[in-house]
Design a protein around this motif. Structure first.
Motif, PDB file in Angstrom:
ATOM      1  N   PRO A 120     -40.875  43.434  47.331  1.00 45.60           N
ATOM      2  CA  PRO A 120     -42.008  42.505  47.356  1.00 45.60           C
ATOM      3  C   PRO A 120     -41.560  41.138  47.875  1.00 45.60           C
ATOM      4  N   ARG A 121     -42.448  40.445  48.543  1.00 47.19           N
ATOM      5  CA  ARG A 121     -42.112  39.106  49.050  1.00 47.19           C
ATOM      6  C   ARG A 121     -41.963  38.134  47.882  1.00 47.19           C
ATOM      7  N   GLU A 122     -41.177  37.119  48.097  1.00 51.71           N
ATOM      8  CA  GLU A 122     -40.981  36.028  47.143  1.00 51.71           C
ATOM      9  C   GLU A 122     -40.429  36.486  45.812  1.00 51.71           C
ATOM     10  N   ALA A 123     -39.803  37.651  45.795  1.00 53.52           N
ATOM     11  CA  ALA A 123     -39.158  38.112  44.565  1.00 53.52           C
ATOM     12  C   ALA A 123     -37.651  37.934  44.707  1.00 53.52           C
ATOM     13  N   THR A 124     -36.957  37.932  43.571  1.00 59.21           N
ATOM     14  CA  THR A 124     -35.497  38.052  43.620  1.00 59.21           C
ATOM     15  C   THR A 124     -35.220  39.543  43.574  1.00 59.21           C
ATOM     16  N   VAL A 125     -34.640  40.063  44.635  1.00 58.37           N
ATOM     17  CA  VAL A 125     -34.551  41.526  44.769  1.00 58.37           C
ATOM     18  C   VAL A 125     -33.115  42.001  44.636  1.00 58.37           C
ATOM     19  N   LEU A 126     -32.916  42.872  43.679  1.00 62.02           N
ATOM     20  CA  LEU A 126     -31.619  43.516  43.482  1.00 62.02           C
ATOM     21  C   LEU A 126     -31.734  44.916  44.082  1.00 62.02           C
ATOM     22  N   ARG A 127     -30.936  45.166  45.093  1.00 65.40           N
ATOM     23  CA  ARG A 127     -30.966  46.485  45.749  1.00 65.40           C
ATOM     24  C   ARG A 127     -30.042  47.435  45.007  1.00 65.40           C
ATOM     25  N   LEU A 128     -30.578  48.536  44.527  1.00 66.86           N
ATOM     26  CA  LEU A 128     -29.732  49.469  43.768  1.00 66.86           C
ATOM     27  C   LEU A 128     -30.291  50.869  43.855  1.00 66.86           C
ATOM     28  N   ASP A 129     -29.438  51.810  44.255  1.00 69.05           N
ATOM     29  CA  ASP A 129     -29.810  53.227  44.220  1.00 69.05           C
ATOM     30  C   ASP A 129     -29.157  53.864  43.006  1.00 69.05           C
ATOM     31  N   PRO A 130     -29.821  54.860  42.406  1.00 68.39           N
ATOM     32  CA  PRO A 130     -29.195  55.506  41.246  1.00 68.39           C
ATOM     33  C   PRO A 130     -27.871  56.138  41.653  1.00 68.39           C
ATOM     34  N   GLY A 131     -26.883  56.035  40.758  1.00 65.59           N
ATOM     35  CA  GLY A 131     -25.565  56.598  41.057  1.00 65.59           C
ATOM     36  C   GLY A 131     -24.946  57.154  39.797  1.00 65.59           C
ATOM     37  N   LEU A 132     -23.625  57.269  39.794  1.00 62.24           N
ATOM     38  CA  LEU A 132     -22.955  57.896  38.655  1.00 62.24           C
ATOM     39  C   LEU A 132     -22.812  56.954  37.463  1.00 62.24           C
ATOM     40  N   ALA A 133     -22.715  55.647  37.711  1.00 57.92           N
ATOM     41  CA  ALA A 133     -22.504  54.712  36.592  1.00 57.92           C
ATOM     42  C   ALA A 133     -23.840  54.353  35.945  1.00 57.92           C
ATOM     43  N   PHE A 134     -23.806  54.086  34.631  1.00 51.99           N
ATOM     44  CA  PHE A 134     -25.010  53.742  33.861  1.00 51.99           C
ATOM     45  C   PHE A 134     -25.568  52.407  34.369  1.00 51.99           C
ATOM     46  N   GLY A 135     -26.896  52.344  34.488  1.00 48.66           N
ATOM     47  CA  GLY A 135     -27.515  51.062  34.779  1.00 48.66           C
ATOM     48  C   GLY A 135     -28.386  51.058  36.013  1.00 48.66           C
ATOM     49  N   THR A 136     -29.651  51.523  35.863  1.00 49.61           N
ATOM     50  CA  THR A 136     -30.616  51.425  36.962  1.00 49.61           C
ATOM     51  C   THR A 136     -31.753  50.480  36.586  1.00 49.61           C
TER      52      THR A 136
END
Ligand SMILES: C[S@@+](CC[C@H](N)C(=O)[O-])C[C@H]1O[C@@H](n2cnc3c(N)ncnc32)[C@H](O)[C@@H]1O
Length: 290
Positions: A120-136
Motif C-alpha cells: 500500500p502507498r504511504e505505508a512502512t512496508v516490511l517485505r517478507l516471504d514465509p520461510g523456515l524461521a518463526f516470524g511472519t
C-alpha cells in the motif's frame, strides 16, 4: 503429477524406518506428526524429539502401486502396521500458499507484505516471504510486538531483537527509524533467515547486524524486544536485564495470560512494568529499566 498421500501410524522407534521406506518409494515429502495429543514445545536446535506414537505422512507419485507400498512397509517394519492411501486432488499449490500469507497491517501504518503483493502507498512496508524461521506476523505474539513497534517507533534508538527468528521485529524496528539493530538467536537457521530478510529490505549490516548471543555481552541499548516463550524468558532474566540501559524499555512477548505474573515477578525490581497488551490468549509486557 498425480499424487497419493500415504498415512501410516507407528511407535516412535519405527518412525525413521517408515520414513526411509516411503522415501525409497520415491516420496516427494515425508511429514512426521503427533498421532495422539502430546505437545512438544520449542525443542532446541539440533534436537528432534518425537511423540510416543507417530503419524507418518508421505506424498508419493500415484503411479506407485498400492501393493508396492504395502510390501515396502511390511518388509521394513516387520510387524503389520495400519496404513492408508488417499488420492490427492489436483490443486494450485502456489496460489493456495500465497493466499495463506496475505499482506497484513499492524497498527496504523506498518505492513508486512509478501513479494507477490503490492505494497500500500504511504505505508512502512516490511517485505517478507514465509520461510523456515518463526516470524511472519501471523502469530499473535509477533503481531503484538509489531503493533507495539508501530505505536512506539524507535526513531534514532539502538535496539536488540533477542530471539529474532525470521528477523521480523528487528527489521520492523529498523524500518521504523532505529539507528542500529542487533538481531540474535540460538538457532543458526534463524540467523541466516534474518540476514537474508534484512537484505531483501535493503538494510545494510550497519543498520541491522546479525550476531550470536555471546557477541552482545557488554552491550546495552534503549530498547530490547524478546518474543520467546515463558521458560527462556525466565532463564534469560540476567542477560536481558544487562542488555537494557537505565531508563530503557524491555518488551516481552510469547507469554500466555496465566504466565505473565511469574515473568513480572522475575524482572522486578530491575524493571517497572508500565503497560500490557493482549491478543487472543497471549500477552505482551512493556517494562522500563530502573
Ligand atoms: C517465538 S520465536 C520469535 C521469532 C520472532 N522474533 C517473532 O517475533 O516472530 C522465538 C525465537 O527465539 C529463539 N530462542 C529461543 N530460546 C532462545 C535463547 N535462549 N536465546 C536466543 N534465542 C532463543 C528461537 O530459536 C526462536 O527463533
Amino acid at each position: 503429477m498425480q499424487l497419493n498421500q500415504i498415512v501410516v501410524e507407528v511407535p516412535r522407534a519405527q518412525a525413521g524406518t517408515a520414513e526411509a521406506a516411503l522415501q525409497g518409494l520415491g516420496a516427494l515429502s515425508v511429514t512426521l506428526r503427533d498421532a495422539g495429543d502430546e505437545p512438544l514445545l520449542e525443542p532446541l536446535p539440533g534436537e528432534q524429539p518425537l511423540w510416543g506414537r507417530v503419524r507418518v505422512e508421505a506424498l508419493i507419485p500415484a503411479s506407485v502401486p498400492s501393493e508396492a507400498v504395502g510390501t515396502a512397509l511390511g518388509d521394513t517394519l516387520g510387524s503389520p502396521c495400519p496404513w492408508a492411501v488417499f488420492p490427492v486432488p489436483e490443486r494450485d499449490w502456489v496460489r493456495e500458499t500465497q493466499a495463506a500469507f496475505p499482506a497484513r497491517r499492524f497498527g496504523r501504518r506498518l505492513w508486512v507484505c509478501p513479494s507477490w503483493e503490492e505494497a500500500p502507498r504511504e505505508a512502512t512496508v516490511l517485505r517478507l516471504d514465509p520461510g523456515l524461521a518463526f516470524g511472519t506476523g501471523a502469530h499473535p505474539t509477533t503481531a503484538l510486538c509489531l503493533e507495539w513497534l508501530d505505536a512506539h517507533p524507535p526513531r534514532g534508538q539502538q535496539v536488540v531483537d533477542y530471539g529474532c527468528g525470521s528477523g521480523i521485529l528487528g527489521i520492523a524496528a529498523a524500518l521504523l527509524g532505529a539507528s542500529t539493530v542487533w538481531a540474535t538467536d540460538i538457532d543458526a537457521q534463524a540467523l541466516e533467515a534474518t540476514r537474508s530478510n534484512a537484505a531483501h529490505n535493503d538494510l545494510e549490516p550497519h543498520r541491522l547486524e546479525v550476531v550470536c548471543p555471546d557477541a552482545l555481552d557488554g552491550t546495552s541499548v534503549s530498547l530490547v524486544l524478546a518474543n520467546i516463550l515463558q521458560g527462556p524468558l525466565l532463564a534469560l532474566q540476567p542477560t536481558l536485564t544487562a542488555l537494557v540501559a537505565p531508563g530503557g524499555t524491555l518488551v516481552l512477548s510469547g507469554l500466555l495470560r496465566d504466565q505473565a505474573e511469574a515473568v513480572r515477578m522475575r524482572y522486578t525490581p530491575a524493571f517497572r512494568f508500565v503497560a500490557e497488551q493482549t491478543l487472543d490468549d497471549w500477552v505482551l509486557l512493556e517494562a522500563r529499566r530502573s
